[in-house]
Write a protein that holds these residues in place. Structure first.
Motif, short mmCIF file in Angstrom:
data_model
loop_
_atom_site.label_atom_id
_atom_site.label_comp_id
_atom_site.label_asym_id
_atom_site.label_seq_id
_atom_site.Cartn_x
_atom_site.Cartn_y
_atom_site.Cartn_z
N GLY A 25 44.41 -4.12 116.84
CA GLY A 25 43.73 -3.65 118.04
C GLY A 25 42.92 -2.39 117.82
O GLY A 25 41.91 -2.17 118.48
N ALA A 26 43.36 -1.57 116.88
CA ALA A 26 42.69 -0.29 116.64
C ALA A 26 41.71 -0.34 115.48
O ALA A 26 40.90 0.58 115.32
N GLU A 111 50.37 4.29 127.80
CA GLU A 111 51.80 4.04 128.04
C GLU A 111 52.41 3.39 126.81
O GLU A 111 51.81 2.49 126.19
N SER A 112 53.59 3.83 126.44
CA SER A 112 54.28 3.29 125.27
C SER A 112 54.63 1.82 125.47
O SER A 112 54.81 1.36 126.60
N VAL A 113 54.74 1.10 124.36
CA VAL A 113 55.08 -0.32 124.40
C VAL A 113 56.42 -0.51 123.70
O VAL A 113 56.60 -0.05 122.57
N ASP A 120 57.43 -10.78 121.86
CA ASP A 120 56.86 -12.05 122.32
C ASP A 120 55.34 -11.91 122.43
O ASP A 120 54.77 -10.85 122.11
N ASP A 121 54.69 -12.96 122.89
CA ASP A 121 53.22 -12.95 122.97
C ASP A 121 52.71 -11.83 123.87
O ASP A 121 51.69 -11.21 123.58
N ASP A 122 53.42 -11.56 124.98
CA ASP A 122 53.01 -10.48 125.88
C ASP A 122 53.11 -9.13 125.19
O ASP A 122 52.23 -8.28 125.35
N ALA A 123 54.18 -8.92 124.43
CA ALA A 123 54.35 -7.64 123.72
C ALA A 123 53.29 -7.48 122.63
O ALA A 123 52.77 -6.37 122.44
N CYS A 127 50.57 -4.55 122.38
CA CYS A 127 50.38 -3.74 121.18
C CYS A 127 48.91 -3.71 120.76
O CYS A 127 48.40 -2.66 120.37
N GLU A 128 48.24 -4.85 120.84
CA GLU A 128 46.82 -4.86 120.52
C GLU A 128 46.03 -3.97 121.47
O GLU A 128 45.14 -3.23 121.06
#
Length: 135
Positions: A25-26, A111-113, A120-123, A127-128
């Motif tokens: 993502g970064a 916000e921290s993840v 899972d896919d949402d996490a 993260c991305e």
């Protein structure tokens, strides 16, 4: 565009999977904490730090906590985000870590993840997005 580093510690691969998603993502350089030297902090504008909950919901104390204690004073004024996985508890280690960042003058850029066990896919998507926040 800022130069970003993703620095993590992982025993089971859960936090590593999160770190890889943040780095995607970064567009960031990815390091396990043992590969990153705190003397390189000035070479980067932004940081994503990842560590799972250990013991009584605390950072891993053999490698990651010593790294954080050394690096934290140098991170004030830089873009910083946090992420990690846990297998029990309710995320208290992350809230404590966020408070410790504030005590060092580190303002978190997003916000921290956190993920319960393997992300899972949402996490992974979160993260991305976390990575995009420091890109």
């Amino acid at each position: 565009m800022s130069k970003a580093a993703v620095i993590y510690w992982s025993a089971t691969g859960n936090t590593q999977a999160m770190a890889e998603a943040v780095a995607r993502g970064a567009g960031a350089d990815l390091f396990s904490v043992s590969e990153f030297d705190a003397s390189s902090i000035d070479s980067y504008d932004a940081f994503a730090l990842g560590c799972p909950a250990m013991g009584a919901e605390e950072l891993e104390e053999g490698e990651f906590q010593p790294f954080f204690d050394t690096a934290a004073p140098q991170l004030a004024g830089k873009k910083v985000v946090l992420f990690g996985s846990y297998g029990w508890g309710d995320g208290q280690w992350m809230r404590t870590w966020e408070e410790n960042c504030a005590a060092y003058g580190i303002t978190l850029a997003a916000e921290s993840v956190i993920a319960n066990n393997y992300p899972d896919d949402d996490a992974i998507a979160a993260c991305e997005a976390l990575g995009a926040a420091i890109a």
